[in-house]
Design a protein around this motif. Structure first.
Motif, PDB file in Angstrom:
ATOM      1  N   UNK A  19       0.835  -1.200   0.000  1.00  0.00           N
ATOM      2  CA  UNK A  19       0.000   0.000   0.000  1.00  0.00           C
ATOM      3  C   UNK A  19       0.869   1.248   0.000  1.00  0.00           C
ATOM      4  N   UNK A  20       1.922   1.250   0.788  1.00  0.00           N
ATOM      5  CA  UNK A  20       2.793   2.424   0.896  1.00  0.00           C
ATOM      6  C   UNK A  20       3.522   2.696  -0.413  1.00  0.00           C
ATOM      7  N   UNK A  21       3.902   1.681  -1.128  1.00  0.00           N
ATOM      8  CA  UNK A  21       4.637   1.885  -2.385  1.00  0.00           C
ATOM      9  C   UNK A  21       3.700   2.172  -3.551  1.00  0.00           C
ATOM     10  N   UNK A  22       2.429   2.016  -3.372  1.00  0.00           N
ATOM     11  CA  UNK A  22       1.485   2.294  -4.443  1.00  0.00           C
ATOM     12  C   UNK A  22       1.278   1.129  -5.382  1.00  0.00           C
ATOM     13  N   UNK A  23       1.874   0.006  -5.097  1.00  0.00           N
ATOM     14  CA  UNK A  23       1.718  -1.180  -5.940  1.00  0.00           C
ATOM     15  C   UNK A  23       0.317  -1.750  -5.791  1.00  0.00           C
ATOM     16  N   UNK A  24      -0.182  -1.787  -4.591  1.00  0.00           N
ATOM     17  CA  UNK A  24      -1.527  -2.296  -4.335  1.00  0.00           C
ATOM     18  C   UNK A  24      -2.439  -1.095  -4.122  1.00  0.00           C
ATOM     19  N   UNK A  25      -3.297  -0.817  -5.098  1.00  0.00           N
ATOM     20  CA  UNK A  25      -4.179   0.350  -5.000  1.00  0.00           C
ATOM     21  C   UNK A  25      -5.624  -0.097  -4.788  1.00  0.00           C
ATOM     22  N   UNK A  26      -6.241   0.510  -3.799  1.00  0.00           N
ATOM     23  CA  UNK A  26      -7.636   0.209  -3.530  1.00  0.00           C
ATOM     24  C   UNK A  26      -8.568   1.204  -4.212  1.00  0.00           C
ATOM     25  N   UNK A  27      -8.020   2.285  -4.711  1.00  0.00           N
ATOM     26  CA  UNK A  27      -8.852   3.347  -5.274  1.00  0.00           C
ATOM     27  C   UNK A  27      -8.914   3.289  -6.790  1.00  0.00           C
ATOM     28  N   UNK A  28      -8.716   2.142  -7.368  1.00  0.00           N
ATOM     29  CA  UNK A  28      -8.702   2.007  -8.819  1.00  0.00           C
ATOM     30  C   UNK A  28     -10.062   2.335  -9.451  1.00  0.00           C
ATOM     31  N   UNK A  29     -11.165   1.994  -8.790  1.00  0.00           N
ATOM     32  CA  UNK A  29     -12.492   2.261  -9.340  1.00  0.00           C
ATOM     33  C   UNK A  29     -12.780   3.755  -9.379  1.00  0.00           C
ATOM     34  N   UNK A  30     -12.242   4.511  -8.449  1.00  0.00           N
ATOM     35  CA  UNK A  30     -12.476   5.947  -8.409  1.00  0.00           C
ATOM     36  C   UNK A  30     -11.771   6.657  -9.557  1.00  0.00           C
ATOM     37  N   UNK A  31     -10.749   6.039 -10.130  1.00  0.00           N
ATOM     38  CA  UNK A  31     -10.044   6.670 -11.239  1.00  0.00           C
ATOM     39  C   UNK A  31     -10.811   6.542 -12.551  1.00  0.00           C
ATOM     40  N   UNK A  32     -11.813   5.677 -12.599  1.00  0.00           N
ATOM     41  CA  UNK A  32     -12.539   5.426 -13.841  1.00  0.00           C
ATOM     42  C   UNK A  32     -13.218   6.651 -14.398  1.00  0.00           C
ATOM     43  N   UNK A  33     -13.736   7.526 -13.548  1.00  0.00           N
ATOM     44  CA  UNK A  33     -14.430   8.711 -14.046  1.00  0.00           C
ATOM     45  C   UNK A  33     -13.462   9.789 -14.516  1.00  0.00           C
ATOM     46  N   UNK A  34     -12.167   9.653 -14.211  1.00  0.00           N
ATOM     47  CA  UNK A  34     -11.195  10.642 -14.636  1.00  0.00           C
ATOM     48  C   UNK A  34     -10.624  10.335 -16.009  1.00  0.00           C
ATOM     49  N   UNK A  35     -10.795   9.110 -16.479  1.00  0.00           N
ATOM     50  CA  UNK A  35     -10.301   8.750 -17.799  1.00  0.00           C
ATOM     51  C   UNK A  35     -11.229   9.340 -18.855  1.00  0.00           C
ATOM     52  N   UNK A  36     -10.668   9.766 -19.932  1.00  0.00           N
ATOM     53  CA  UNK A  36     -11.440  10.352 -21.023  1.00  0.00           C
ATOM     54  C   UNK A  36     -11.284   9.485 -22.263  1.00  0.00           C
ATOM     55  N   UNK A  37     -12.375   9.312 -22.964  1.00  0.00           N
ATOM     56  CA  UNK A  37     -12.346   8.575 -24.216  1.00  0.00           C
ATOM     57  C   UNK A  37     -12.576   9.575 -25.320  1.00  0.00           C
ATOM     58  N   UNK A  38     -11.726   9.565 -26.316  1.00  0.00           N
ATOM     59  CA  UNK A  38     -11.833  10.500 -27.423  1.00  0.00           C
ATOM     60  C   UNK A  38     -12.433   9.777 -28.625  1.00  0.00           C
ATOM     61  N   UNK A  39     -13.521  10.333 -29.144  1.00  0.00           N
ATOM     62  CA  UNK A  39     -14.152   9.794 -30.342  1.00  0.00           C
ATOM     63  C   UNK A  39     -13.891  10.774 -31.461  1.00  0.00           C
ATOM     64  N   UNK A  40     -13.311  10.275 -32.508  1.00  0.00           N
ATOM     65  CA  UNK A  40     -12.941  11.129 -33.630  1.00  0.00           C
ATOM     66  C   UNK A  40     -14.178  11.530 -34.431  1.00  0.00           C
ATOM     67  N   UNK A  41     -14.157  12.737 -34.988  1.00  0.00           N
ATOM     68  CA  UNK A  41     -15.243  13.198 -35.850  1.00  0.00           C
ATOM     69  C   UNK A  41     -15.001  12.833 -37.300  1.00  0.00           C
ATOM     70  N   UNK A  42     -13.934  12.158 -37.591  1.00  0.00           N
ATOM     71  CA  UNK A  42     -13.577  11.781 -38.950  1.00  0.00           C
ATOM     72  C   UNK A  42     -14.208  10.428 -39.274  1.00  0.00           C
ATOM     73  N   UNK A  43     -15.277  10.453 -40.071  1.00  0.00           N
ATOM     74  CA  UNK A  43     -15.981   9.234 -40.419  1.00  0.00           C
ATOM     75  C   UNK A  43     -15.688   8.778 -41.836  1.00  0.00           C
ATOM     76  N   UNK A  44     -14.679   9.316 -42.476  1.00  0.00           N
ATOM     77  CA  UNK A  44     -14.363   8.923 -43.848  1.00  0.00           C
ATOM     78  C   UNK A  44     -13.909   7.477 -43.933  1.00  0.00           C
ATOM     79  N   UNK A  45     -13.259   6.970 -42.887  1.00  0.00           N
ATOM     80  CA  UNK A  45     -12.759   5.605 -42.906  1.00  0.00           C
ATOM     81  C   UNK A  45     -13.822   4.596 -42.474  1.00  0.00           C
ATOM     82  N   UNK A  46     -14.973   5.055 -42.061  1.00  0.00           N
ATOM     83  CA  UNK A  46     -16.028   4.155 -41.613  1.00  0.00           C
ATOM     84  C   UNK A  46     -16.707   3.541 -42.821  1.00  0.00           C
TER      85      UNK A  46
END
Length: 197
Positions: A19-46
């Motif tokens: 826990x002290x070294x950060x190897x075992x993290x209990x707060x991994x689920x709380x980080x989920x809302x901080x991740x961003x997913x980028x969806x491209x507006x370029x649909x030419x390849x679709x």
């Protein structure tokens, strides 16, 4: 016993180290809302696998000669009766109304009661739970617990030969081409006056 205590204390120390070294993290689920997913507006390849032409044109800019220049306006195609029937489907509570019977036939209160009983039996056989009560020589009142069946009841009543006009709330329903009940009543009253002279 002493051996078990030492194993337990080593396990606790190891977990605290992780826990002290950060190897075992209990707060991994709380980080989920901080991740961003980028969806491209370029649909030419679709790759569009739609078979219809309208699906292929969807989302593209319209040109002057395109048949998709003016999208269909569904509101212009909708008639007032369509709007009323859609509104009637959304009614969920109890509903009551009146049915005016066709004029020209002299009816006794017993005849009106018989018509009301006949309609109640036929409607019940068609899974429409409604009660009919004779009010006077030309009117039958109905009540329904389930308002979503109002459209089916209206169709059923307009199919009945004795029914002329249906009033549900502020809305009146008649067969297409039939004049209002009041006009027919005035014509019948004038015929009765002329026959008495």
């Amino acid at each position: 016993m002493l051996n078990q205590m030492s194993i337990f204390s080593y396990t606790i120390c190891f977990l605290l180290f992780l826990i002290a070294t950060g190897t075992l993290r209990f707060h991994r689920f709380a980080e989920g809302d901080q991740r961003r997913i980028h969806v491209s507006d370029d649909f030419d390849a679709v790759v569009d696998s739609e078979k219809c032409e309208e699906g292929k044109q969807w989302g593209r800019k319209k040109t002057a000669n395109s048949e998709f220049d003016s999208p269909p306006n569904d509101f212009e195609k909708t008639s007032p009766s369509d709007i009323q029937s859609e509104m009637m489907k959304r009614v969920l509570g109890p509903v009551f109304g009146f049915v005016k019977l066709r004029l020209g036939t002299r009816r006794t209160p017993e005849m009106v009661t018989d018509v009301a009983k006949q309609w109640a039996n036929i409607a019940r056989a068609g899974a429409i739970e409604t009660k009919f009560i004779g009010v006077d020589w030309s009117t039958i009142m109905f009540t329904m617990e389930k308002g979503q069946d109002t459209t089916e009841l209206k169709k059923f009543l307009l199919e009945q030969e004795e029914a002329y006009e249906i009033k549900i709330g502020d809305q009146l329903f008649r067969r297409p081409g039939d004049p209002p009940f009041e006009e027919v009543l005035q014509i019948e009253e004038e015929k009765d006056r002329h026959s008495e002279l």
